[in-house]
Motif scaffolding. Structure first.
Motif, mmCIF file in Angstrom:
data_model
loop_
_atom_site.group_PDB
_atom_site.id
_atom_site.type_symbol
_atom_site.label_atom_id
_atom_site.label_comp_id
_atom_site.label_asym_id
_atom_site.label_seq_id
_atom_site.Cartn_x
_atom_site.Cartn_y
_atom_site.Cartn_z
ATOM 1 N N LYS A 2 66.677 -21.570 20.903
ATOM 2 C CA LYS A 2 67.116 -21.199 22.509
ATOM 3 C C LYS A 2 68.299 -20.105 22.418
ATOM 4 O O LYS A 2 68.602 -19.008 21.811
ATOM 5 C CB LYS A 2 68.266 -22.200 21.847
ATOM 6 N N TYR A 3 68.093 -19.850 24.033
ATOM 7 C CA TYR A 3 69.050 -18.842 24.759
ATOM 8 C C TYR A 3 69.950 -18.433 24.832
ATOM 9 O O TYR A 3 70.646 -19.809 25.219
ATOM 10 C CB TYR A 3 67.817 -18.574 25.997
ATOM 11 N N THR A 4 70.656 -17.925 24.408
ATOM 12 C CA THR A 4 72.307 -17.987 24.283
ATOM 13 C C THR A 4 72.771 -16.424 24.601
ATOM 14 O O THR A 4 72.508 -15.397 23.992
ATOM 15 C CB THR A 4 72.756 -17.764 22.713
ATOM 16 N N LYS A 38 67.935 -11.977 30.129
ATOM 17 C CA LYS A 38 67.134 -13.298 30.072
ATOM 18 C C LYS A 38 65.221 -12.690 29.701
ATOM 19 O O LYS A 38 64.811 -13.233 28.774
ATOM 20 C CB LYS A 38 66.845 -14.547 31.093
ATOM 21 N N ASP A 59 73.364 -15.913 15.201
ATOM 22 C CA ASP A 59 73.675 -16.839 16.553
ATOM 23 C C ASP A 59 74.208 -17.839 15.158
ATOM 24 O O ASP A 59 74.694 -18.698 15.820
ATOM 25 C CB ASP A 59 71.981 -17.292 16.793
#
Length: 60
Positions: A2-4, A38, A59
């Protein structure tokens, strides 16, 4: 995976090459920082990208 945003910013700050690429994307495509971040994530991290392992380490 997941993008954070916060993790991606850490990665960009640690990797000079990504920092330069972010600046290039912002300049050439006229994107604001969040959208350029992004785009950089999807091109260099996601789906087995060059920086995927480093991103996952940050992450955790």
């Amino acid at each position: 995976m997941k993008y954070t945003k916060s993790t991606m910013l850490k990665l960009v700050n640690e990797e000079r090459e990504l920092h330069d690429e972010l600046k290039r994307i912002k300049s050439e495509m006229g994107l604001e920082k969040n959208l350029a971040l992004k785009a950089l994530y999807h091109s260099t991290v996601a789906d087995g990208g060059r920086y995927q392992e480093r991103y996952q380490e940050l992450d955790r």
